[in-house]
Motif scaffolding. Sequence first.
Motif, PDB file in Angstrom:
ATOM      1  N   VAL A 188      28.164  39.641  29.239  1.00 44.43           N
ATOM      2  CA  VAL A 188      28.928  39.736  30.491  1.00 44.43           C
ATOM      3  C   VAL A 188      29.509  38.386  30.879  1.00 44.43           C
ATOM      4  N   ILE A 189      28.668  37.332  30.873  1.00 44.96           N
ATOM      5  CA  ILE A 189      29.130  36.002  31.292  1.00 44.96           C
ATOM      6  C   ILE A 189      30.201  35.468  30.343  1.00 44.96           C
ATOM      7  N   CYS A 190      29.960  35.561  29.050  1.00 42.47           N
ATOM      8  CA  CYS A 190      30.924  35.027  28.082  1.00 42.47           C
ATOM      9  C   CYS A 190      32.249  35.786  28.133  1.00 42.47           C
ATOM     10  N   LEU A 191      32.188  37.099  28.320  1.00 44.89           N
ATOM     11  CA  LEU A 191      33.417  37.893  28.394  1.00 44.89           C
ATOM     12  C   LEU A 191      34.234  37.511  29.622  1.00 44.89           C
ATOM     13  N   LEU A 192      33.579  37.385  30.764  1.00 40.51           N
ATOM     14  CA  LEU A 192      34.302  37.046  31.987  1.00 40.51           C
ATOM     15  C   LEU A 192      34.921  35.650  31.903  1.00 40.51           C
ATOM     16  N   PRO A 215      30.342  37.813  40.312  1.00 40.89           N
ATOM     17  CA  PRO A 215      31.449  38.148  41.231  1.00 40.89           C
ATOM     18  C   PRO A 215      32.430  36.985  41.414  1.00 40.89           C
ATOM     19  N   LEU A 216      31.951  35.752  41.340  1.00 38.04           N
ATOM     20  CA  LEU A 216      32.849  34.609  41.471  1.00 38.04           C
ATOM     21  C   LEU A 216      33.845  34.553  40.306  1.00 38.04           C
ATOM     22  N   LEU A 217      33.368  34.825  39.097  1.00 37.12           N
ATOM     23  CA  LEU A 217      34.264  34.849  37.940  1.00 37.12           C
ATOM     24  C   LEU A 217      35.291  35.971  38.069  1.00 37.12           C
ATOM     25  N   MET A 218      34.868  37.135  38.539  1.00 36.27           N
ATOM     26  CA  MET A 218      35.796  38.247  38.727  1.00 36.27           C
ATOM     27  C   MET A 218      36.812  37.932  39.817  1.00 36.27           C
ATOM     28  N   LEU A 219      36.338  37.317  40.900  1.00 36.99           N
ATOM     29  CA  LEU A 219      37.224  36.943  41.996  1.00 36.99           C
ATOM     30  C   LEU A 219      38.242  35.898  41.548  1.00 36.99           C
ATOM     31  N   ALA A 261      38.835  39.867  24.795  1.00 37.94           N
ATOM     32  CA  ALA A 261      39.348  38.922  25.785  1.00 37.94           C
ATOM     33  C   ALA A 261      40.674  38.312  25.343  1.00 37.94           C
ATOM     34  N   VAL A 262      40.838  38.130  24.031  1.00 40.11           N
ATOM     35  CA  VAL A 262      42.092  37.575  23.506  1.00 40.11           C
ATOM     36  C   VAL A 262      43.257  38.500  23.817  1.00 40.11           C
ATOM     37  N   PHE A 263      43.039  39.804  23.634  1.00 45.27           N
ATOM     38  CA  PHE A 263      44.132  40.765  23.816  1.00 45.27           C
ATOM     39  C   PHE A 263      44.289  41.220  25.265  1.00 45.27           C
TER      40      PHE A 263
END
Length: 388
Positions: A160-164, A91-95, A208-210
């Motif tokens: 999940v972690i790497c994508l965020l 949630p911290l990465l999303m925030l 993630a690049v796009f």
Amino acid sequence: MNQFKAWIDRHFKGDPLIWGIVILLSLFSILVVYSATGSLAYKYAGGNTEVYLFRHSFLVFVSLVVMWFAHKIPYKNYALYARLAMFLSIPLLMLTYMFGSNINEANRWLTIPVINQAFQPSDLAKLALIAALAAMLARKQNNIKDFKNTFVPIIISIGVICLLIAMANMSTAILLLLTCLLIMFIGRVPVKYLAMVVMVGVLGLTAAVFLGQRGETFFSRIEAFMDEEEVPFQAEQSYIAIATGGVTGKGPGNSEQRNSLPHPYSDFIYAIIIEEYGLVGGVSVLFLYLALLYRGMRIVANSNKAFGGLLSAGLSFALVIQALVNMAVAVGLGPITGLPLPLLSMGGTSLVFTGISLGIILSVSRGDHQDEELGSVTAANKSRLRTA
């Protein structure tokens, strides 16, 4: 003298060479950052260079204190801490991605309300994922080929972690994915599963690049690195600093490129090191990082427990690979990434997380040594019982 040595042995456990390497790099960091922040001081502190000297020295001291506390905690406890930290980091990465501070067209920083201190949740997520992955692999060593119960939770966590992280910090995500692959390889994960992780990683990083914030920057830096005719300004100034440093350098505090090189105190601090301390200084710093990796791998080889070995390997790889990438960028062997040089670059909470990582590595070396002593005492007791 004997009392002092006894005090050191009592309060500073773990690999002594790692302690020595960290202290050397930390002291050297204070010297180099003090020299490299001259233009920054004139721009933001009215020419008072001591402001950044004292600030960085304080942060280095804090990171060493945090490392000491981390090394006193039995490393087995970090399995639980890692799981909690990983769930917190999502949630911290999303925030951060949605509401974080925008610096260089990317939301990487989140400000802690009460103390008004900014930090990068990606630092927490990276540390948490490495420790959690080591714990998952250690628990499943007897069922390492079980796709559903062993591999699926691992690939979901990594994905999940790497994508965020990649949505705002592509270079950190790539290095984290590479580190996870190395941990899985050491953890005896089948090659076909490793290939699947690579495929999922490539798909996730491509998305993630796009879709992320740094896609345009990612492509522009790759194109600039491949362009043989035009050199980016940052790289050009870095090459000048390295070329004019020679073998022995210009001497401490005598850098000229610090006034024109962007971020000479963080991203390109290695160029300043070579300019002021020459090839001798650059090779010495490289040697210290390689020695740190070697000692980390020695801990893996001597570890009695799978979790301790995988944890030490993962954290050692993460720190040293980042250092090698930073140095490679400075000398023109890779595209510009914006990654700091661990233990040497000026930083805030990144220094603290580096200290935690090194403290955990020391905890593994300390913990396994104590396990060996406990095992030998137990064996001796059993022998006495049999004799009696």
